[in-house]
Write a protein that holds these residues in place. Structure first.
Motif, PDB file in Angstrom:
ATOM      1  N   PRO A 159       0.852  -1.174   0.055  1.00 50.10           N
ATOM      2  CA  PRO A 159       0.079   0.138   0.119  1.00 50.10           C
ATOM      3  C   PRO A 159       0.637   1.145   0.043  1.00 50.10           C
ATOM      4  N   SER A 160       2.211   1.090   0.337  1.00 49.56           N
ATOM      5  CA  SER A 160       2.772   2.593   0.519  1.00 49.56           C
ATOM      6  C   SER A 160       3.412   2.590  -1.064  1.00 49.56           C
ATOM      7  N   GLY A 161       3.412   1.862  -1.888  1.00 50.13           N
ATOM      8  CA  GLY A 161       3.627   2.125  -3.313  1.00 50.13           C
ATOM      9  C   GLY A 161       5.164   1.602  -4.067  1.00 50.13           C
ATOM     10  N   THR A 162       5.476   2.117  -4.785  1.00 52.87           N
ATOM     11  CA  THR A 162       6.443   1.675  -5.918  1.00 52.87           C
ATOM     12  C   THR A 162       7.985   1.594  -5.206  1.00 52.87           C
ATOM     13  N   GLY A 163       8.137   2.740  -4.166  1.00 54.31           N
ATOM     14  CA  GLY A 163       9.449   2.851  -3.629  1.00 54.31           C
ATOM     15  C   GLY A 163       9.791   1.748  -2.714  1.00 54.31           C
ATOM     16  N   HIS A 164       8.677   1.383  -1.848  1.00 50.61           N
ATOM     17  CA  HIS A 164       8.561   0.054  -0.961  1.00 50.61           C
ATOM     18  C   HIS A 164       9.101  -1.231  -1.773  1.00 50.61           C
ATOM     19  N   MET A 165       8.366  -1.298  -2.936  1.00 50.78           N
ATOM     20  CA  MET A 165       8.676  -2.585  -3.689  1.00 50.78           C
ATOM     21  C   MET A 165      10.127  -2.575  -4.088  1.00 50.78           C
ATOM     22  N   ILE A 166      10.629  -1.263  -4.661  1.00 52.44           N
ATOM     23  CA  ILE A 166      12.227  -1.452  -4.863  1.00 52.44           C
ATOM     24  C   ILE A 166      12.908  -2.007  -3.654  1.00 52.44           C
ATOM     25  N   THR A 167      12.734  -1.535  -2.535  1.00 46.41           N
ATOM     26  CA  THR A 167      13.501  -1.894  -1.499  1.00 46.41           C
ATOM     27  C   THR A 167      13.235  -3.447  -1.344  1.00 46.41           C
ATOM     28  N   SER A 168      12.097  -3.995  -1.564  1.00 46.30           N
ATOM     29  CA  SER A 168      11.942  -5.406  -1.252  1.00 46.30           C
ATOM     30  C   SER A 168      12.411  -6.326  -2.440  1.00 46.30           C
ATOM     31  N   LEU A 169      12.358  -5.722  -3.617  1.00 42.21           N
ATOM     32  CA  LEU A 169      13.254  -6.151  -4.699  1.00 42.21           C
ATOM     33  C   LEU A 169      14.585  -6.623  -4.615  1.00 42.21           C
ATOM     34  N   ARG A 170      15.046  -5.251  -4.013  1.00 40.66           N
ATOM     35  CA  ARG A 170      16.581  -5.674  -3.729  1.00 40.66           C
ATOM     36  C   ARG A 170      17.092  -6.519  -2.624  1.00 40.66           C
ATOM     37  N   ALA A 171      16.010  -6.486  -1.781  1.00 38.89           N
ATOM     38  CA  ALA A 171      16.391  -7.059  -0.502  1.00 38.89           C
ATOM     39  C   ALA A 171      15.813  -8.807  -0.745  1.00 38.89           C
ATOM     40  N   SER A 199       5.314   9.347   0.185  1.00 34.12           N
ATOM     41  CA  SER A 199       5.349   7.998   0.748  1.00 34.12           C
ATOM     42  C   SER A 199       6.724   7.509   1.279  1.00 34.12           C
ATOM     43  N   ARG A 200       7.566   7.470   0.058  1.00 40.35           N
ATOM     44  CA  ARG A 200       9.056   7.367   0.423  1.00 40.35           C
ATOM     45  C   ARG A 200       9.976   8.284  -0.537  1.00 40.35           C
ATOM     46  N   ILE A 201      11.128   8.617  -0.071  1.00 40.85           N
ATOM     47  CA  ILE A 201      12.147   9.153  -1.164  1.00 40.85           C
ATOM     48  C   ILE A 201      12.243   8.205  -2.397  1.00 40.85           C
ATOM     49  N   GLY A 202      12.099   8.800  -3.519  1.00 37.27           N
ATOM     50  CA  GLY A 202      12.169   7.782  -4.595  1.00 37.27           C
ATOM     51  C   GLY A 202      10.770   7.334  -5.120  1.00 37.27           C
ATOM     52  N   SER A 203       9.911   7.271  -4.421  1.00 31.47           N
ATOM     53  CA  SER A 203       8.444   6.905  -4.697  1.00 31.47           C
ATOM     54  C   SER A 203       7.768   7.662  -5.890  1.00 31.47           C
ATOM     55  N   GLY A 204       7.006   7.367  -6.422  1.00 31.23           N
ATOM     56  CA  GLY A 204       5.964   8.099  -7.503  1.00 31.23           C
ATOM     57  C   GLY A 204       5.541   9.320  -6.860  1.00 31.23           C
ATOM     58  N   SER A 205       5.195   9.250  -5.502  1.00 33.77           N
ATOM     59  CA  SER A 205       4.604  10.657  -4.966  1.00 33.77           C
ATOM     60  C   SER A 205       5.721  11.715  -4.815  1.00 33.77           C
ATOM     61  N   THR A 259       2.537   5.728   4.277  1.00 27.81           N
ATOM     62  CA  THR A 259       1.227   5.071   3.625  1.00 27.81           C
ATOM     63  C   THR A 259       0.380   6.359   3.371  1.00 27.81           C
ATOM     64  N   PHE A 260      -0.443   5.975   2.330  1.00 31.01           N
ATOM     65  CA  PHE A 260      -1.638   6.915   2.128  1.00 31.01           C
ATOM     66  C   PHE A 260      -2.376   7.676   3.374  1.00 31.01           C
ATOM     67  N   ALA A 261      -2.738   6.507   4.361  1.00 32.75           N
ATOM     68  CA  ALA A 261      -3.343   6.844   5.423  1.00 32.75           C
ATOM     69  C   ALA A 261      -2.379   8.086   6.367  1.00 32.75           C
ATOM     70  N   SER A 262      -1.281   7.913   6.341  1.00 28.32           N
ATOM     71  CA  SER A 262      -0.381   8.610   7.233  1.00 28.32           C
ATOM     72  C   SER A 262      -0.237  10.129   6.295  1.00 28.32           C
ATOM     73  N   LEU A 263      -0.367  10.074   4.868  1.00 26.73           N
ATOM     74  CA  LEU A 263      -0.139  11.432   4.192  1.00 26.73           C
ATOM     75  C   LEU A 263      -1.533  12.100   4.720  1.00 26.73           C
ATOM     76  N   ARG A 264      -2.490  11.477   4.618  1.00 31.56           N
ATOM     77  CA  ARG A 264      -3.959  12.344   4.809  1.00 31.56           C
ATOM     78  C   ARG A 264      -3.762  12.864   6.388  1.00 31.56           C
ATOM     79  N   ASP A 265      -3.226  12.208   7.345  1.00 31.82           N
ATOM     80  CA  ASP A 265      -3.173  12.640   8.678  1.00 31.82           C
ATOM     81  C   ASP A 265      -2.153  13.638   8.556  1.00 31.82           C
ATOM     82  N   GLY A 266      -1.126  13.603   7.856  1.00 30.51           N
ATOM     83  CA  GLY A 266      -0.192  14.491   8.101  1.00 30.51           C
ATOM     84  C   GLY A 266      -0.388  16.188   7.494  1.00 30.51           C
ATOM     85  N   VAL A 267      -1.335  16.049   6.327  1.00 30.82           N
ATOM     86  CA  VAL A 267      -1.733  17.196   5.965  1.00 30.82           C
ATOM     87  C   VAL A 267      -2.953  18.026   6.775  1.00 30.82           C
TER      88      VAL A 267
END
Length: 296
Positions: free
Chosen positions: A38-50, A117-123, A149-157
């Motif tokens: 749910p946190s997006g592409t940047g998280h998947m990059i981390t998981s691919l590399r791991a 969401s993360r540094i390097g993500s689509g957002s 996460t999207f939920a944390s972004l909504r809370d953050g603003v």
């Protein structure tokens, strides 16, 4: 069971775009473990590399940025092998529901805390594309606040941690409708929005990868032929209203054949990311090196 016989571990974003993938597994014998990110592409990059997933289906700009940055370690961990969605993605620009001082994208030149969401993500990357439309300066005015996460972004603003964030329009819309966040604008990606990548550990060739392409193609064919089933699935299993699901169906075009990538799409994405200051010429992989399977 040997390592090569284990089902593919596929990372995906649990949003409406994942519907054909669901069909590929439900109806067309896709042998895979579907792992939501749910946190997006940047998280998947981390998981691919791991080594935690084998395949990722995510945003074009995220994959390209991940391989194009300076200081890339090893072989980068993945390559782009397929095209999932042909249409661009509409990113909604959101702020807190009571942020009366933020009324339009131009307000962000003085309210510059950008939730991502993360540094390097689509957002994160789209903030540079937005910056390029707001100011002629080559330097982004934004400070980036990673909120996962999207939920944390909504809370953050709403609590002042961030002034604004960007997320896909239809995923954001229900939160405009219920008044929890406020839309102040939108921006489209200047490229087709979703690509498929594979871990370098299963490349250059893999029978499982070919099977994945075949099953997802069939999932897309089923999607294109069954609008009412799509609407029911999206509005009951995912976080969307029936009205929004129906409207979204008129805006999206999935690839007819997901196998392979148009190298020009990657070249154009690299060009925009360099202009936006995300990538630096001569650093990271070239667009040709990022692509493992070209469209014929």
């Amino acid at each position: 069971m040997t390592e090569t016989q284990k089902p593919l571990r596929i990372g995906f974003v649990p949003e409406h775009f994942s519907t054909p993938l669901h069909y590929a597994q439900k109806y067309f014998s896709l042998s895979a473990e579907l792992i939501p990110f749910p946190s997006g592409t940047g998280h998947m990059i981390t998981s691919l590399r791991a080594g935690e997933i084998d395949i990722g289906i995510g945003l074009t700009e995220g994959w390209v940025a991940g391989l194009g940055k300076e200081g890339l370690e090893g072989d980068g961990g993945y390559r782009i092998v397929g095209t999932y969605v042909e249409t661009p993605l509409c990113w909604a620009i959101s702020t807190g529901h009571s942020r009366t001082e933020i009324t339009s994208p131009n307000s962000l030149l003085t309210h510059t805390k950008c939730g991502v969401s993360r540094i390097g993500s689509g957002s994160y990357i789209m903030s540079f594309v937005l910056s390029d439309t707001l100011t002629p300066s080559s330097r982004s005015p934004f400070t980036h606040i990673p909120l996962q996460t999207f939920a944390s972004l909504r809370d953050g603003v709403n609590n002042g941690t961030a002034d604004f964030f960007m997320w896909e329009h239809f995923t954001s819309k229900r939160y405009y409708d219920n008044g929890s966040i406020k839309k102040i604008g939108e921006i489209y990606t200047p490229w087709p929005s979703w690509q498929i990548v594979a871990s370098t550990s299963i490349l250059p060739s893999s029978p499982q990868l070919e099977a994945l392409f075949t099953a997802v193609n069939k999932g897309i064919q089923h999607f294109n032929a069954n609008a009412e089933e799509n609407i029911k699935y999206i509005s009951t299993e995912l976080d969307y209203s029936e009205e929004d699901a129906r409207e979204w169906l008129g805006t999206v075009k999935f690839a007819v054949d997901v196998k392979g990538v148009d190298e020009k799409v990657v070249q154009d994405t690299v060009g925009v990311l360099r202009k936006a200051g995300v990538l630096v010429e001569g650093k990271g992989l070239t667009s040709q090196e990022m692509v493992s399977v070209k469209r014929s």
